[in-house]
Design a protein around this motif. Sequence first.
Motif, PDB file in Angstrom:
ATOM      1  N   ASP A 114       7.173  -1.756  -0.259  1.00 27.93           N
ATOM      2  CA  ASP A 114       7.154  -0.789  -1.354  1.00 27.93           C
ATOM      3  C   ASP A 114       7.903  -1.320  -2.560  1.00 27.93           C
ATOM      4  OD1 ASP A 114       5.712   0.819   0.168  1.00 27.93           O
ATOM      5  OD2 ASP A 114       7.309   2.244   0.681  1.00 27.93           O
ATOM      6  N   GLU A 157      -6.360  -2.071  -2.226  1.00 24.84           N
ATOM      7  CA  GLU A 157      -5.518  -1.422  -1.223  1.00 24.84           C
ATOM      8  C   GLU A 157      -4.141  -1.110  -1.791  1.00 24.84           C
ATOM      9  OE1 GLU A 157      -5.606  -4.011   2.095  1.00 24.84           O
ATOM     10  OE2 GLU A 157      -7.471  -3.163   2.892  1.00 24.84           O
ATOM     11  N   ARG A 172      -2.565   2.609  -2.187  1.00 22.42           N
ATOM     12  CA  ARG A 172      -1.300   2.934  -1.549  1.00 22.42           C
ATOM     13  C   ARG A 172      -0.314   3.472  -2.586  1.00 22.42           C
ATOM     14  NH1 ARG A 172       1.303  -1.755   1.595  1.00 22.42           N
ATOM     15  NH2 ARG A 172      -0.610  -2.815   1.035  1.00 22.42           N
ATOM     16  N   GLN A 173      -0.309   2.761  -3.742  1.00 22.03           N
ATOM     17  CA  GLN A 173       0.571   3.176  -4.821  1.00 22.03           C
ATOM     18  C   GLN A 173       0.200   4.583  -5.287  1.00 22.03           C
ATOM     19  OE1 GLN A 173       0.378   0.231  -7.824  1.00 22.03           O
ATOM     20  NE2 GLN A 173       2.565   0.153  -8.114  1.00 22.03           N
ATOM     21  N   ARG A 218       1.207   7.324  -2.982  1.00 28.35           N
ATOM     22  CA  ARG A 218       2.634   7.609  -2.977  1.00 28.35           C
ATOM     23  C   ARG A 218       3.025   8.469  -4.181  1.00 28.35           C
ATOM     24  NH1 ARG A 218       7.166   3.394  -3.110  1.00 28.35           N
ATOM     25  NH2 ARG A 218       6.057   3.075  -5.032  1.00 28.35           N
TER      26      ARG A 218
END
Lengths: 254, 327
Positions: B19, B318, B322-323, B326
């Motif tokens: 992250d 991807e 994912r970012q 979040r």
Amino acid sequence: MTAALLSIRGLYKCFGPLQVLNGVDLDVARGEVTCIIGPSGSGKSTLLRTVNQLEEVDQGRIYLDGELIGYRARANRLTPISERELARQRTNIGMVFQSFNLFPHMTVLENILEAPVGVLCRPREEVTREAEALLEKVGLAEKRDAYPRHLSGGQQQRVAIARALAMRPKLMLFDEPTSALDPELVGDVLDVMKDLAKGGLTMVVVTHEIGFAREAADTVVFMDCGVVMESAPPDQLIGAPVHERTRAFLSKVL
Amino acid sequence: MNRESPGPVPSIEGPSAADAELELRVGRRQHPGWWFATAAVLVMAAVIVNVLVTNPNVGWDHVADYFFSTDILKGLLRTIELTVLAMVIGIAIGVVVAVMRLSPIPVLSGVSWIYIWFFRGTPLLVQIIFWYNLAALFPVLSIGIPFGGPTIVSGDSNVLITPFVAAVLGLGLNEGAYMSEIVRGGIQSVDHGQTEAATALGMTRGRTMRRIVLPQAMRVIIPPTGNQVISMLKSSSLVSVTSLPELLYSAQLIYNANFLTIPLLIVASIWYLIVTSVLSWGQYYVERHYARGSARSLPLTPPQKLRRRLVQGRARWEARTRQGGRA
């Protein structure tokens, strides 16, 4: 016996109008290390390259272990021997080059095996064992399957030394073996060469490493203008040179 | 480092590290011009495809009819045969002429110079027609002792030099001149230190050439040779002027009878494209084999580039999702 392993008598060689060797006489005793120093253009590399006939000479004779190199004396003339015969004589003389000249398309082990197996026709397994021992000796046992381009200059030069040793030569020639190396890699190569010197190998080394000459050489030869100006044990030649030009040269490099 | 104690320093392992890395990701520079250029090219491509598909004169149904016809396939086979034979002759002559060219003996290097000068200096089409008409120059061909000595074998040129033999000779001899320059370049590209090292190890000149110089020269020789093979496949269509039914002439024979000129030329072109594509693919693997020990200079093939782009694209996608998830 004290007969010299390598005797050079009256060697002359010119490149066009340039007289590179101007009557060189040199004896190297069995088991001795001879370092040749001198300014660039003094003919020291050319002299080394005439020993295994990479350069042909204009005049003069070279004997290795009593055998005339490159020629056959017949009546009053020297006639060149056949290429095959000359190749056989060269197997007795190992040579290490300034630019390593490893075969880039072969692995380290293949580089070492190529000549003993292909030229001397010795069994591959036996030479492989020997090659591994040699790699151990030069500190590169784990690099046996690497290609030369994956090695540093110092490692390549140590492989080149192992490759030459695998031929079990009577005499080893080193042509400025550390001149193409980064300064921090020079030490490894010189250490290997010092080991070989202690092991009793007969070596002729053209070098600019005065420190190495002082430490490892039995005889230091100073060449200038195509002749041997002075030849003596290191303490004497480097510590108390007789010749004016030797002194001038040493004052520049020390 | 684990999830309970997220620190500012990213470590190599652990989800929190990933992250942290994502937050530090460098943004990609935007190029609005790229989108414009892409759109323009796509529109043009669509226009061309549309014209080709909808134009009834192209006759795609005829293309399909003749694509696997026996005459066309026979012609294709003849074309491949010609290419292979001419290349074999060309490479053999090329190696010999190259070694002669590098010889210190003036007569040998002179003769090879003249050979290259002649066969490179006259058009291939002229050479092919010349060989085809050899009988007009030498009606009888014979092998024997020259300058009036006895003849051992002799034959009628018209019988010996069939159109196929004339074509193979014309293409092969011409190719030899080009190949010799390629081989010479390859041999000369190998550092002289290699020869010296081999010589110092007691290798003879022949062994040095075989084991040390040629394997390294191959790296330089193979890529242009691949181009020569592809070029030869296409040049072989020139022998259609001698009525030899290779791929092009086979197509011509058919359209001379039924006037479906465009469909049959398309059939021939597609076959040429298929074979050249297969050859380019094979060339890559041969090149890779000879690049051993110097792979650094090896370029990626188009499929590899595509795969790499896909992988990179997916990784980016991807990462973005994912970012996004979040945030």
